[in-house]
Motif scaffolding. Structure first.
Motif, PDB file in Angstrom:
ATOM      1  N   PRO A 159     -57.999 -23.180 -36.402  1.00 24.68           N
ATOM      2  CA  PRO A 159     -59.418 -22.947 -36.113  1.00 24.68           C
ATOM      3  C   PRO A 159     -60.159 -22.212 -37.219  1.00 24.68           C
ATOM      4  CG  PRO A 159     -58.043 -21.452 -34.853  1.00 24.68           C
ATOM      5  CD  PRO A 159     -57.122 -22.443 -35.483  1.00 24.68           C
ATOM      6  N   ASP A 160     -59.426 -21.459 -38.063  1.00 26.13           N
ATOM      7  CA  ASP A 160     -60.039 -20.770 -39.187  1.00 26.13           C
ATOM      8  C   ASP A 160     -58.938 -20.406 -40.172  1.00 26.13           C
ATOM      9  OD1 ASP A 160     -58.840 -18.205 -38.309  1.00 26.13           O
ATOM     10  OD2 ASP A 160     -60.381 -18.260 -36.756  1.00 26.13           O
ATOM     11  N   GLU A 161     -59.330 -19.911 -41.326  1.00 28.18           N
ATOM     12  CA  GLU A 161     -58.352 -19.621 -42.373  1.00 28.18           C
ATOM     13  C   GLU A 161     -57.350 -18.549 -41.945  1.00 28.18           C
ATOM     14  OE1 GLU A 161     -58.285 -18.660 -47.187  1.00 28.18           O
ATOM     15  OE2 GLU A 161     -60.146 -18.412 -46.042  1.00 28.18           O
ATOM     16  N   TYR A 181     -57.730 -25.945 -42.403  1.00 25.23           N
ATOM     17  CA  TYR A 181     -58.384 -25.107 -41.404  1.00 25.23           C
ATOM     18  C   TYR A 181     -59.862 -25.461 -41.364  1.00 25.23           C
ATOM     19  CZ  TYR A 181     -59.776 -22.434 -45.545  1.00 25.23           C
ATOM     20  OH  TYR A 181     -60.285 -22.078 -46.764  1.00 25.23           O
ATOM     21  N   GLU A 183     -63.849 -24.584 -41.334  1.00 25.16           N
ATOM     22  CA  GLU A 183     -64.810 -23.618 -41.847  1.00 25.16           C
ATOM     23  C   GLU A 183     -66.092 -23.735 -41.025  1.00 25.16           C
ATOM     24  OE1 GLU A 183     -65.297 -24.538 -45.987  1.00 25.16           O
ATOM     25  OE2 GLU A 183     -63.832 -23.020 -46.580  1.00 25.16           O
ATOM     26  N   LYS A 184     -66.768 -22.615 -40.875  1.00 33.35           N
ATOM     27  CA  LYS A 184     -68.039 -22.603 -40.163  1.00 33.35           C
ATOM     28  C   LYS A 184     -69.186 -22.529 -41.162  1.00 33.35           C
ATOM     29  CE  LYS A 184     -66.243 -20.437 -35.972  1.00 33.35           C
ATOM     30  NZ  LYS A 184     -66.339 -19.290 -35.021  1.00 33.35           N
ATOM     31  N   VAL A 195     -68.942 -26.803 -37.670  1.00 32.06           N
ATOM     32  CA  VAL A 195     -67.560 -26.618 -38.106  1.00 32.06           C
ATOM     33  C   VAL A 195     -67.079 -27.901 -38.763  1.00 32.06           C
ATOM     34  CG1 VAL A 195     -66.983 -24.903 -36.368  1.00 32.06           C
ATOM     35  CG2 VAL A 195     -66.674 -27.321 -35.846  1.00 32.06           C
ATOM     36  N   SER A 198     -61.919 -27.779 -44.068  1.00 25.67           N
ATOM     37  CA  SER A 198     -62.334 -27.238 -45.357  1.00 25.67           C
ATOM     38  C   SER A 198     -62.147 -28.213 -46.506  1.00 25.67           C
ATOM     39  CB  SER A 198     -61.560 -25.947 -45.651  1.00 25.67           C
ATOM     40  OG  SER A 198     -60.181 -26.213 -45.762  1.00 25.67           O
ATOM     41  N   ASP A 211     -54.024 -23.899 -32.050  1.00 23.60           N
ATOM     42  CA  ASP A 211     -54.547 -22.538 -31.877  1.00 23.60           C
ATOM     43  C   ASP A 211     -53.574 -21.755 -31.011  1.00 23.60           C
ATOM     44  OD1 ASP A 211     -56.219 -20.395 -32.163  1.00 23.60           O
ATOM     45  OD2 ASP A 211     -57.978 -21.373 -31.306  1.00 23.60           O
ATOM     46  N   THR A 219     -65.105 -23.980 -28.557  1.00 26.04           N
ATOM     47  CA  THR A 219     -64.934 -24.084 -30.002  1.00 26.04           C
ATOM     48  C   THR A 219     -64.066 -25.271 -30.371  1.00 26.04           C
ATOM     49  OG1 THR A 219     -65.174 -21.694 -30.269  1.00 26.04           O
ATOM     50  CG2 THR A 219     -64.104 -22.894 -32.063  1.00 26.04           C
ATOM     51  N   SER A 223     -64.895 -28.812 -32.543  1.00 25.59           N
ATOM     52  CA  SER A 223     -64.089 -29.231 -33.687  1.00 25.59           C
ATOM     53  C   SER A 223     -63.574 -30.643 -33.504  1.00 25.59           C
ATOM     54  CB  SER A 223     -62.907 -28.258 -33.866  1.00 25.59           C
ATOM     55  OG  SER A 223     -63.362 -26.930 -34.013  1.00 25.59           O
TER      56      SER A 223
END
Length: 284
Positions: A159-161, A181, A183-184, A195, A198, A211, A219, A223
């Protein structure tokens, strides 16, 4: 003996089978005034391993009662396994006069346990709130087993770095694929947040969005929708803790998820794989 909380009966049974330990049969009653009573009338032994997900306030109270009950029954060594630790996301105060709820819960559990085992807490730092030794178990690797064997050029997305480790763990257990991952990005004109992966292209690839927990699904569903818009072949949602509150499943399926894969840290319809083997190794 393995002592299950009412929310973790399947996992406790699997852990008992995995370890060869006896499985206690607690009773979970409620008085007319609403107060609960968790007891262990058949407990017999010096060592207790309580397995209890704390996915509600009632579950927290039940856990404290089970810890006290086994002590009353003669246990001199109590290990408390919390497959899913509720309040773990409240690991700091939100403002003046606000509690650090994770700390409050950890301190309460510490009064009745000699050791605590946590499975992929949302914030690893919550382990520091306990007053007894804590071991954190990473069970993300079990999420690879239920995935199809024929994933096409798979991409594992976090979901993120900061959460990329969990995607790498699942990719490693699966045996191949790329990791990336999300990025927002905030639109300068509208202020809307978008989102996107990356770097890695997703067209015509099978994508596994990984996750530690899926709570409301908002969220992750956003995605997944982006992935489908970009031409992903199939999209799978995998999480250690499938909280899936309210209409989370509907959101995910509506966004185009082919399958939701979760473990039995929280016992839901998509809990298709057990963390018992990983816990058994930690308890050995």
């Amino acid at each position: 003996m393995i002592v299950p909380g009412s929310s973790s009966q399947l996992l406790a049974a699997a852990l008992a089978e995995e370890t060869g330990r006896a499985l206690a049969t607690p009773t979970y009653d409620r008085f007319p005034d609403g107060e609960g009573l968790a007891a262990v009338p058949d407990f017999d032994g010096d060592t207790a391993t309580i397995v209890a997900a704390t996915d509600s306030d009632e579950a927290w109270v039940e856990l404290l009662q089970l810890q006290d009950a086994v002590r009353e029954a003669g246990a001199t060594d109590v290990t408390t396994v919390i497959p899913y630790m509720g309040y773990a996301r409240q690991d700091e105060s939100f403002g003046e006069g606000q509690p650090v709820s994770a700390r409050a819960m950890a301190r309460a559990v510490s009064t009745g346990a000699d050791r605590v085992v946590l499975v992929n807490p949302h914030e690893a730092g919550v382990a520091d709130f306990y007053d007894v030794p804590v071991e954190i178990v990473d069970a993300a690797s079990v999420l690879a087993a239920p995935l199809p064997d024929d994933l096409d050029d798979p991409l594992f997305l976090a979901p993120d770095e900061g959460a990329i480790d969990i995607a790498e763990t699942v990719r490693g257990a699966y045996g191949g694929g790329d990791v990336d991952y999300f990025e927002k990005h905030r639109d300068r004109d509208t202020g809307a947040i978008e989102v996107s992966p990356s770097d890695a292209p997703v067209g015509d690839r099978d994508v596994v969005v990984v996750d530690d927990i899926v709570a409301t699904g908002s969220t992750m569903s956003e995605s997944v929708a982006v992935l489908n818009e970009r031409g992903a072949a199939r999209v799978f949602a995998a999480c250690v803790h499938p909280m899936l509150a309210a209409n989370a499943v509907t959101k995910l399926r509506g966004a185009g998820v082919d399958r939701i894969v979760g473990s039995d840290t929280l016992e839901r319809g998509c809990s298709v794989v057990s963390v018992a083997p990983v816990l058994a190794a930690a308890l050995s």
